[in-house]
Design an enzyme around this catalytic site. Structure first.
Site, PDB file in Angstrom:
ATOM      1  N   GLU A 100    -135.266  61.043 -35.292  1.00 59.15           N
ATOM      2  CA  GLU A 100    -135.392  59.592 -34.580  1.00 59.15           C
ATOM      3  C   GLU A 100    -136.792  59.029 -34.990  1.00 59.15           C
ATOM      4  O   GLU A 100    -137.880  59.489 -35.271  1.00 59.15           O
ATOM      5  CB  GLU A 100    -134.929  59.476 -33.044  1.00 59.15           C
ATOM      6  CG  GLU A 100    -133.679  59.098 -32.813  1.00 59.15           C
ATOM      7  CD  GLU A 100    -133.678  57.641 -32.951  1.00 59.15           C
ATOM      8  OE1 GLU A 100    -134.089  57.135 -33.900  1.00 59.15           O
ATOM      9  OE2 GLU A 100    -132.752  57.104 -32.188  1.00 59.15           O
ATOM     10  N   ASP A 101    -136.603  57.642 -34.916  1.00 57.04           N
ATOM     11  CA  ASP A 101    -137.980  56.745 -35.095  1.00 57.04           C
ATOM     12  C   ASP A 101    -138.783  56.717 -33.827  1.00 57.04           C
ATOM     13  O   ASP A 101    -139.887  56.796 -33.608  1.00 57.04           O
ATOM     14  CB  ASP A 101    -137.472  55.587 -35.620  1.00 57.04           C
ATOM     15  CG  ASP A 101    -136.206  54.823 -34.787  1.00 57.04           C
ATOM     16  OD1 ASP A 101    -135.838  55.257 -33.875  1.00 57.04           O
ATOM     17  OD2 ASP A 101    -136.119  53.656 -35.151  1.00 57.04           O
ATOM     18  N   ASP A 104    -137.213  55.207 -26.512  1.00 59.69           N
ATOM     19  CA  ASP A 104    -137.667  54.263 -25.559  1.00 59.69           C
ATOM     20  C   ASP A 104    -136.916  54.531 -24.387  1.00 59.69           C
ATOM     21  O   ASP A 104    -137.699  55.156 -23.456  1.00 59.69           O
ATOM     22  CB  ASP A 104    -137.205  52.714 -26.122  1.00 59.69           C
ATOM     23  CG  ASP A 104    -137.429  51.611 -25.337  1.00 59.69           C
ATOM     24  OD1 ASP A 104    -138.399  51.587 -24.594  1.00 59.69           O
ATOM     25  OD2 ASP A 104    -136.908  50.598 -25.614  1.00 59.69           O
ATOM     26  N   PHE A 154    -143.892  46.506 -28.376  1.00 56.33           N
ATOM     27  CA  PHE A 154    -142.835  46.644 -29.442  1.00 56.33           C
ATOM     28  C   PHE A 154    -143.514  46.738 -30.677  1.00 56.33           C
ATOM     29  O   PHE A 154    -144.187  45.946 -31.158  1.00 56.33           O
ATOM     30  CB  PHE A 154    -141.966  45.247 -29.105  1.00 56.33           C
ATOM     31  CG  PHE A 154    -140.899  45.208 -29.995  1.00 56.33           C
ATOM     32  CD1 PHE A 154    -139.602  45.757 -29.576  1.00 56.33           C
ATOM     33  CD2 PHE A 154    -141.030  44.733 -31.306  1.00 56.33           C
ATOM     34  CE1 PHE A 154    -138.360  45.881 -30.344  1.00 56.33           C
ATOM     35  CE2 PHE A 154    -139.666  44.705 -32.144  1.00 56.33           C
ATOM     36  CZ  PHE A 154    -138.450  45.397 -31.687  1.00 56.33           C
ATOM     37  N   ARG A 167    -139.026  46.668 -41.732  1.00 54.53           N
ATOM     38  CA  ARG A 167    -138.793  48.332 -41.837  1.00 54.53           C
ATOM     39  C   ARG A 167    -139.644  48.799 -43.015  1.00 54.53           C
ATOM     40  O   ARG A 167    -139.916  49.737 -43.010  1.00 54.53           O
ATOM     41  CB  ARG A 167    -137.303  48.393 -42.223  1.00 54.53           C
ATOM     42  CG  ARG A 167    -136.374  48.281 -41.093  1.00 54.53           C
ATOM     43  CD  ARG A 167    -134.950  48.714 -41.451  1.00 54.53           C
ATOM     44  NE  ARG A 167    -134.105  48.397 -40.560  1.00 54.53           N
ATOM     45  CZ  ARG A 167    -133.642  48.778 -39.250  1.00 54.53           C
ATOM     46  NH1 ARG A 167    -134.402  49.822 -38.738  1.00 54.53           N
ATOM     47  NH2 ARG A 167    -132.737  48.111 -38.548  1.00 54.53           N
TER      48      ARG A 167
END
Ligand code: IMP
Ligand code: MG
Length: 178
Positions: A100-101, A104, A154, A167
């Site tokens: 996963e990136d 959160d 963020f 991205r």
């Protein structure tokens, strides 16, 4: 708030990211040895990380791609995970590495771990995330491996997007609150 390219500050440079990826890969090479691994990349955000990570892995490896979404648009998690495409081969008895990136709230990670447990009796299931926002967690999920812990910022770049943009940045950036 809108994110403008000229307001972006670098949080992690290309070099820092690539160095970290090699460190994680070394740990995974030790963990798995010569055992086969199914690397599952969670689209779209993790694609850059997954592709760079697997290049440093030495065991026999197959890649799968699944697509989930939780962020509708903007900054706030929708709180719901949508499985856009989660077709996978038979993973019974396999070593599964989910890539996963960012974690959160942890809802996506929890959804995936539950999905694995409900559908397969894997040999092992590990969760690896480039970023870990521990502070915003709403579930009890912890990644087995992560690159960097970040606070409640963020971030965009290196796969992470704001409304689909950014991205393609080589670095991970954020907007400083004024
Ligand atoms: P979670 O389900 O709340 O843990 O959210 C996971 C997903 O939200 C990630 O896979 C990202 O796609 C997205 N996300 C969370 N934080 C950020 C951020 O700071 N920037 C961009 N996307 C984010
Ligand atoms: Mg994602």
């Amino acid at each position: 708030m809108d994110i403008k390219a000229e307001d972006l500050k670098i949080l992690f440079s290309e070099d820092q990211i690539q160095t970290k990826i090699k460190e994680i890969a070394a740990e995974l090479n030790t963990l798995y040895g010569s055992e086969e691994v199914y690397a599952i990349c969670v689209l779209k955000g993790a694609v850059f990380f997954a592709i760079d990570l697997v290049k440093h892995l030495n065991m026999p490896l197959k890649m799968e791609f699944i697509r989930l979404s939780s962020y509708g648009s903007g900054f706030a998690s929708s709180g719901k995970v949508n499985a856009v495409d989660i077709s996978l081969p038979d993973l019974n008895g396999k070593n599964v590495l989910i890539i996963e990136d960012i974690i959160d709230t942890g809802l996506t990670a929890k959804f995936l771990m539950d999905f694995m447990h409900c559908n397969f009796k894997t040999k092992s299931t590990k969760f690896c995330s480039l970023l870990d926002k521990k502070i915003t967690r709403k579930t009890d999920i912890e990644p087995d491996y992560y690159g960097f812990e970040i606070d409640n910022k963020f971030v965009v770049g290196y796969g992470l997007d704001y409304e689909g943009y950014y991205r393609n940045l080589k670095y991970i950036g954020y907007v400083e609150e004024k």
